[in-house]
Scaffold this motif. Structure first.
Motif, PDB file in Angstrom:
ATOM      1  N   LEU A 140      -1.784  -2.729   5.251  1.00 38.17           N
ATOM      2  CA  LEU A 140      -2.194  -1.498   5.923  1.00 38.17           C
ATOM      3  C   LEU A 140      -1.676  -1.447   7.352  1.00 38.17           C
ATOM      4  O   LEU A 140      -1.317  -0.386   7.867  1.00 38.17           O
ATOM      5  N   CYS A 175       1.722   4.871   1.312  1.00 34.40           N
ATOM      6  CA  CYS A 175       1.587   5.804   2.424  1.00 34.40           C
ATOM      7  C   CYS A 175       2.064   7.179   1.958  1.00 34.40           C
ATOM      8  O   CYS A 175       2.905   7.287   1.057  1.00 34.40           O
ATOM      9  N   HIS A 176       1.553   8.228   2.581  1.00 33.91           N
ATOM     10  CA  HIS A 176       1.977   9.569   2.183  1.00 33.91           C
ATOM     11  C   HIS A 176       3.466   9.772   2.411  1.00 33.91           C
ATOM     12  O   HIS A 176       4.094  10.594   1.724  1.00 33.91           O
ATOM     13  N   SER A 177       4.053   9.037   3.334  1.00 31.09           N
ATOM     14  CA  SER A 177       5.500   9.148   3.546  1.00 31.09           C
ATOM     15  C   SER A 177       6.280   8.746   2.300  1.00 31.09           C
ATOM     16  O   SER A 177       7.373   9.274   2.042  1.00 31.09           O
ATOM     17  N   ASP A 178       5.744   7.804   1.515  1.00 30.86           N
ATOM     18  CA  ASP A 178       6.396   7.443   0.257  1.00 30.86           C
ATOM     19  C   ASP A 178       6.434   8.643  -0.684  1.00 30.86           C
ATOM     20  O   ASP A 178       7.449   8.923  -1.320  1.00 30.86           O
ATOM     21  N   CYS A 208       2.083   0.071   8.577  1.00 28.48           N
ATOM     22  CA  CYS A 208       2.455   1.425   8.995  1.00 28.48           C
ATOM     23  C   CYS A 208       1.239   2.282   9.283  1.00 28.48           C
ATOM     24  O   CYS A 208       0.981   2.662  10.410  1.00 28.48           O
ATOM     25  N   GLY A 209       0.447   2.605   8.247  1.00 31.22           N
ATOM     26  CA  GLY A 209      -0.570   3.639   8.366  1.00 31.22           C
ATOM     27  C   GLY A 209      -1.609   3.393   9.431  1.00 31.22           C
ATOM     28  O   GLY A 209      -1.919   4.287  10.231  1.00 31.22           O
ATOM     29  N   GLY A 211      -5.088   8.069   4.493  1.00 34.53           N
ATOM     30  CA  GLY A 211      -5.134   6.762   5.135  1.00 34.53           C
ATOM     31  C   GLY A 211      -4.847   6.809   6.626  1.00 34.53           C
ATOM     32  O   GLY A 211      -5.556   6.203   7.439  1.00 34.53           O
ATOM     33  N   VAL A 212      -3.804   7.552   7.035  1.00 32.37           N
ATOM     34  CA  VAL A 212      -3.458   7.628   8.451  1.00 32.37           C
ATOM     35  C   VAL A 212      -4.516   8.411   9.223  1.00 32.37           C
ATOM     36  O   VAL A 212      -4.864   8.064  10.348  1.00 32.37           O
ATOM     37  N   SER A 240       0.847  -1.196   0.000  1.00 33.76           N
ATOM     38  CA  SER A 240       0.000   0.000   0.000  1.00 33.76           C
ATOM     39  C   SER A 240       0.879   1.240   0.000  1.00 33.76           C
ATOM     40  O   SER A 240       2.046   1.193   0.392  1.00 33.76           O
ATOM     41  N   THR A 262      -0.041   3.374  12.904  1.00 34.83           N
ATOM     42  CA  THR A 262       0.310   4.742  13.273  1.00 34.83           C
ATOM     43  C   THR A 262      -0.912   5.540  13.722  1.00 34.83           C
ATOM     44  O   THR A 262      -0.903   6.184  14.778  1.00 34.83           O
ATOM     45  N   GLU A 312       5.025  -0.241   3.247  1.00 37.26           N
ATOM     46  CA  GLU A 312       3.901  -1.008   3.760  1.00 37.26           C
ATOM     47  C   GLU A 312       3.688  -2.194   2.834  1.00 37.26           C
ATOM     48  O   GLU A 312       3.450  -2.013   1.632  1.00 37.26           O
TER      49      GLU A 312
END
Length: 361
Positions: free
Chosen positions: A161, A40-43, A164-165, A192-193, A38, A168, A62
């Motif tokens: 999922l 994540c915005h961190s990517d 991480c997200g 997502g988070v 999946s 978190t 993730e």
């Protein structure tokens, strides 16, 4: 095998390459055939340069899959076997450092050692995996601690999922903030988070959960997953006045990673309440507070990294709540966004047999 690669920081498009090679599965390493990943915005933050990550690299931290090969010592030390289902942990706790001994495995720094070694090779070039993992690939060789064994009843898509997200966001509400039943909550950012944070606040018993996001479709999703109201940023003042008499909310969660929204979340918190910083931001983006307001308002500022608890404990908490029907993780799998370049790569990776599902959140 195939992998999606970002060749230069700031590049908008991922390139899917055939013939990507992995290193040998050496001592303390595990080879995993990824079945779900999946976004994540961190990517995206790493791709844009907001978060530090050497390029070229395979995004994604993730993911979940099956163990196909074990390096020396892994079976004895980590209890893993070929065929085990695992979730990828991008910052695994070592279990022996001071942070781990205090039960704060989310603060363990040993995982950073995994981030400086290239994990892929293609056309004469070494390629890193984001955060020492890189799940936008059909296979990956990771440190054994990054492969956490999954119970057999957890689908790969759900496990991705959890990696991480969801851990978190849910953890920020349950472990970091320790949301009190009957309290009021406002969540800035409904990706997502943010959706996971809303679900965590609902599980903890918050009476009012206000979702704030400029995107209408995200506000609609927030209502589906437990928000009692959802507003655009310009509508927050009216809701705050109506629900709290202007005093502010008991808990404000910033799930964006920008100083402007941290400031807005602080201002939306009541005196004596808690601002929980969940979003990962840039090192040069400075949030500002004056010394008098910090003292006089007694608002607690609580950063929350990877769920604010031992990572493995966080995974177990989320799985137990999901099994009990308290968290809707299957519903989150269909929460798509449209991202030029990234979505193209997602569709190409989906077409393969090895990586059956890529979830874009």
């Amino acid at each position: 095998m195939r992998a999606a690669v970002l060749h230069e920081t700031g590049q908008e498009k991922l390139e899917v390459h055939e013939g990507v090679r992995l290193p040998e599965t050496g001592p303390g390493k595990v080879r995993v055939r990824l079945r779900a990943a999946s976004l994540c915005h961190s990517d995206l933050s790493a791709m844009s340069g907001v978060l530090p990550q050497p390029a070229p690299f395979v995004p994604g931290h993730e993911g979940a899959g099956e163990v196909t090969e074990l390096g020396e010592g892994v079976a004895e030390t980590f209890g893993l076997a070929v065929g085990d289902h695992v979730v990828i942990c991008w910052m695994p706790p070592c279990g022996i450092c001071p942070n781990c001994r205090r039960g704060e495995g989310n603060l363990c720094l040993s995982g950073f050692a995994n981030m400086g070694t290239p994990g892929y090779h293609h056309d004469g070039t070494d390629i890193f995996g984001f955060s020492g993992t890189g799940t936008f690939a059909e296979e990956s060789v990771v440190a054994a601690g990054c492969a956490v064994k999954l119970p057999d009843d957890v689908p790969f898509e759900v496990a991705a999922l959890i990696g991480c997200g969801v851990t978190t966001g849910v953890g920020a509400a349950i472990h970091t903030a320790k949301v009190v039943p009957g309290s009021s909550v406002v969540v800035f950012g409904c990706g997502g988070v943010g959706i996971a944070t809303i679900q965590g606040a609902r599980v903890a018993g918050a009476a009012q959960i206000i979702a704030v996001d400029p995107v209408a479709s995200r506000r609609e999703w927030a209502l589906r997953f437990g928000a009692t109201e959802a507003v655009a940023p310009e509508g927050l003042a009216e809701v705050q006045q109506r629900l709290t008499g202007g005093e502010g909310f008991d808990y404000a969660f910033e799930v964006v990673g920008r100083s402007a929204t941290v400031r807005a979340a602080y201002d939306a918190t009541r005196r004596g309440g808690a601002l929980v910083v969940v979003g990962a931001g840039a090192m040069d983006d400075m949030a500002q507070f004056n010394m008098f307001e910090l003292f006089f308002n007694e608002k607690r500022i609580l950063p929350s990294l990877y769920g604010g608890s031992d990572v493995l404990r966080g995974y177990r908490t989320v799985i137990d709540l999901w099994r009990a029907g308290r968290l809707d993780l299957e519903g989150m799998i269909t929460h798509h966004v449209r991202l030029e370049g990234v979505n193209d790569a997602v569709q190409q990776m989906r077409s393969g047999e090895a990586l059956r599902t890529v979830i874009d959140l």
